[in-house]
Design a protein around this motif. Structure first.
Motif, PDB file in Angstrom:
ATOM      1  N   ARG A  32      35.642  46.374  39.552  1.00 15.06           N
ATOM      2  CA  ARG A  32      35.913  45.761  38.235  1.00 15.06           C
ATOM      3  C   ARG A  32      37.354  46.008  37.806  1.00 15.06           C
ATOM      4  N   LEU A  33      37.853  47.220  38.014  1.00 17.25           N
ATOM      5  CA  LEU A  33      39.250  47.535  37.697  1.00 17.25           C
ATOM      6  C   LEU A  33      40.173  46.634  38.509  1.00 17.25           C
ATOM      7  N   TYR A  34      39.918  46.531  39.802  1.00 13.32           N
ATOM      8  CA  TYR A  34      40.786  45.721  40.661  1.00 13.32           C
ATOM      9  C   TYR A  34      40.782  44.265  40.219  1.00 13.32           C
ATOM     10  N   GLN A  35      39.634  43.730  39.863  1.00 13.59           N
ATOM     11  CA  GLN A  35      39.567  42.341  39.385  1.00 13.59           C
ATOM     12  C   GLN A  35      40.333  42.174  38.077  1.00 13.59           C
ATOM     13  N   ARG A  36      40.149  43.113  37.140  1.00 11.11           N
ATOM     14  CA  ARG A  36      40.889  43.047  35.869  1.00 11.11           C
ATOM     15  C   ARG A  36      42.387  43.075  36.093  1.00 11.11           C
ATOM     16  N   GLU A  37      42.813  43.791  37.136  1.00  8.89           N
ATOM     17  CA  GLU A  37      44.237  43.938  37.423  1.00  8.89           C
ATOM     18  C   GLU A  37      44.762  42.849  38.354  1.00  8.89           C
ATOM     19  N   GLY A  38      43.971  41.794  38.577  1.00 13.43           N
ATOM     20  CA  GLY A  38      44.463  40.623  39.302  1.00 13.43           C
ATOM     21  C   GLY A  38      44.181  40.578  40.788  1.00 13.43           C
ATOM     22  N   PHE A  39      43.407  41.500  41.321  1.00 10.80           N
ATOM     23  CA  PHE A  39      43.054  41.455  42.742  1.00 10.80           C
ATOM     24  C   PHE A  39      41.966  40.414  42.952  1.00 10.80           C
ATOM     25  N   VAL A  40      42.061  39.702  44.073  1.00 10.99           N
ATOM     26  CA  VAL A  40      41.075  38.685  44.428  1.00 10.99           C
ATOM     27  C   VAL A  40      40.542  38.967  45.832  1.00 10.99           C
ATOM     28  N   LEU A  41      39.342  38.488  46.078  1.00  8.61           N
ATOM     29  CA  LEU A  41      38.708  38.678  47.372  1.00  8.61           C
ATOM     30  C   LEU A  41      39.450  37.885  48.445  1.00  8.61           C
ATOM     31  N   ALA A  42      39.849  38.553  49.506  1.00  8.38           N
ATOM     32  CA  ALA A  42      40.493  37.895  50.641  1.00  8.38           C
ATOM     33  C   ALA A  42      39.492  37.700  51.782  1.00  8.38           C
ATOM     34  N   GLU A  43      38.662  38.720  52.010  1.00  6.15           N
ATOM     35  CA  GLU A  43      37.650  38.650  53.062  1.00  6.15           C
ATOM     36  C   GLU A  43      36.692  39.818  52.915  1.00  6.15           C
ATOM     37  N   GLU A  44      35.573  39.736  53.618  1.00  3.58           N
ATOM     38  CA  GLU A  44      34.649  40.854  53.704  1.00  3.58           C
ATOM     39  C   GLU A  44      34.825  41.508  55.063  1.00  3.58           C
ATOM     40  N   ARG A  45      34.692  42.844  55.094  1.00  3.68           N
ATOM     41  CA  ARG A  45      34.860  43.593  56.341  1.00  3.68           C
ATOM     42  C   ARG A  45      33.762  44.640  56.463  1.00  3.68           C
ATOM     43  N   GLN A  46      33.536  45.075  57.681  1.00  3.74           N
ATOM     44  CA  GLN A  46      32.597  46.158  57.976  1.00  3.74           C
ATOM     45  C   GLN A  46      33.386  47.325  58.558  1.00  3.74           C
ATOM     46  N   LEU A  47      33.138  48.521  58.052  1.00  5.28           N
ATOM     47  CA  LEU A  47      33.746  49.748  58.579  1.00  5.28           C
ATOM     48  C   LEU A  47      32.682  50.823  58.595  1.00  5.28           C
ATOM     49  N   GLY A  48      32.482  51.413  59.747  1.00  2.46           N
ATOM     50  CA  GLY A  48      31.536  52.513  59.845  1.00  2.46           C
ATOM     51  C   GLY A  48      30.152  52.164  59.348  1.00  2.46           C
ATOM     52  N   GLY A  49      29.744  50.904  59.532  1.00  2.00           N
ATOM     53  CA  GLY A  49      28.419  50.486  59.105  1.00  2.00           C
ATOM     54  C   GLY A  49      28.295  50.189  57.623  1.00  2.00           C
ATOM     55  N   HIS A  50      29.389  50.149  56.902  1.00  3.42           N
ATOM     56  CA  HIS A  50      29.380  49.854  55.466  1.00  3.42           C
ATOM     57  C   HIS A  50      30.171  48.568  55.206  1.00  3.42           C
ATOM     58  N   GLY A  51      29.746  47.810  54.194  1.00  3.11           N
ATOM     59  CA  GLY A  51      30.424  46.576  53.831  1.00  3.11           C
ATOM     60  C   GLY A  51      31.493  46.801  52.777  1.00  3.11           C
ATOM     61  N   TYR A  52      32.628  46.132  52.978  1.00  2.00           N
ATOM     62  CA  TYR A  52      33.769  46.247  52.067  1.00  2.00           C
ATOM     63  C   TYR A  52      34.321  44.876  51.734  1.00  2.00           C
ATOM     64  N   ASN A  53      34.904  44.770  50.563  1.00  5.93           N
ATOM     65  CA  ASN A  53      35.702  43.605  50.204  1.00  5.93           C
ATOM     66  C   ASN A  53      37.164  43.970  50.384  1.00  5.93           C
ATOM     67  N   HIS A  54      37.874  43.142  51.147  1.00  2.84           N
ATOM     68  CA  HIS A  54      39.323  43.280  51.249  1.00  2.84           C
ATOM     69  C   HIS A  54      39.883  42.437  50.114  1.00  2.84           C
ATOM     70  N   MET A  55      40.537  43.095  49.164  1.00  6.03           N
ATOM     71  CA  MET A  55      41.083  42.422  47.995  1.00  6.03           C
ATOM     72  C   MET A  55      42.601  42.517  48.036  1.00  6.03           C
ATOM     73  N   THR A  56      43.251  41.481  47.526  1.00  8.51           N
ATOM     74  CA  THR A  56      44.710  41.468  47.507  1.00  8.51           C
ATOM     75  C   THR A  56      45.224  41.009  46.147  1.00  8.51           C
ATOM     76  N   ARG A  57      46.441  41.414  45.855  1.00  9.89           N
ATOM     77  CA  ARG A  57      47.130  40.981  44.644  1.00  9.89           C
ATOM     78  C   ARG A  57      48.591  40.757  45.004  1.00  9.89           C
ATOM     79  N   ARG A  58      49.093  39.625  44.595  1.00 10.27           N
ATOM     80  CA  ARG A  58      50.507  39.310  44.818  1.00 10.27           C
ATOM     81  C   ARG A  58      51.360  40.223  43.948  1.00 10.27           C
ATOM     82  N   VAL A  59      52.470  40.682  44.511  1.00  9.94           N
ATOM     83  CA  VAL A  59      53.398  41.529  43.772  1.00  9.94           C
ATOM     84  C   VAL A  59      54.231  40.648  42.856  1.00  9.94           C
ATOM     85  N   GLU A  60      54.289  40.993  41.587  1.00  7.08           N
ATOM     86  CA  GLU A  60      55.060  40.206  40.624  1.00  7.08           C
ATOM     87  C   GLU A  60      56.508  40.117  41.062  1.00  7.08           C
ATOM     88  N   GLY A  61      57.044  38.923  40.977  1.00  8.07           N
ATOM     89  CA  GLY A  61      58.433  38.705  41.327  1.00  8.07           C
ATOM     90  C   GLY A  61      58.668  38.501  42.806  1.00  8.07           C
TER      91      GLY A  61
END
Length: 190
Positions: free
Chosen positions: A160-189
């Protein structure tokens, strides 16, 4: 009047604060990275890695947040293109212990990879996470990178913090048997 939060580069002397907070935050990833069976075992090995340059958990990749002389949180990150090289000392450690060394590196080329953002329990909910995300963008910009990327485990409230701060879902990934969202945010400027 409360002083503003300051963020400074870590030193090897920050290990006693930083390492337990990092392991608390990364959990099973730390166990995989170290080949440990418990958080305490992982922390013991991480203390040595924190003091050494040239690895993912080195003090060189950590920034410490403080207010009024109190240490409140940290940011651990690096250029995603360097992730494999920064993980090699951990792979060597695993090989020395006769353990598999085939974990995937998390950072992606073209991004400043935010490996760990951690805030002490007492400091949560007061904007410190957002301040550390600003520092992540500043570090990305200083290295000429146009985006910050991170992984957040499915179900983690920090999303929720990452979304509020402008991060968006880029892809889903698996690491060590757990699911993760890879989120990215463009750097201002950028």
């Amino acid at each position: 009047m409360t002083e503003p939060v300051t963020v400074r580069p870590a030193t090897p002397d920050d290990a006693a604060f930083a390492v337990p907070l990092i392991q608390e935050t990364i959990g099973h990833i730390g166990l995989i990275l170290i080949g440990a069976a418990s958080d305490a075992e992982a922390e013991g090995v991480m203390l040595a890695f924190f003091a050494r340059p040239g690895n993912r958990l080195s003090f060189q990749n950590v920034w410490i947040a403080q207010r009024d002389g109190e240490t409140l949180g940290l940011l651990l990150g690096y250029a995603g293109a360097a992730a494999a090289a920064l993980d090699e000392p951990f792979r060597a450690h695993l090989r020395e212990r006769g353990l598999p060394d085939d974990f995937p590196s998390e950072g992606q080329p073209g991004e400043w990879y935010l490996d760990t953002l951690a805030v002490t329990e007492a400091a949560r909910g007061h904007g410190l996470g957002a301040r550390l995300l600003q520092e992540a963008s500043a570090q990305a910009a200083a290295q000429g990178l146009e985006q910050v990327g991170l992984l957040v485990e499915h179900g983690n409230r920090a999303a929720r913090l990452y979304q509020r701060e402008g991060f968006v879902l880029a892809e889903e990934r698996q690491l060590g048997g757990h699911g993760y969202n890879h989120m990215t945010r463009r750097v201002e400027g950028a």
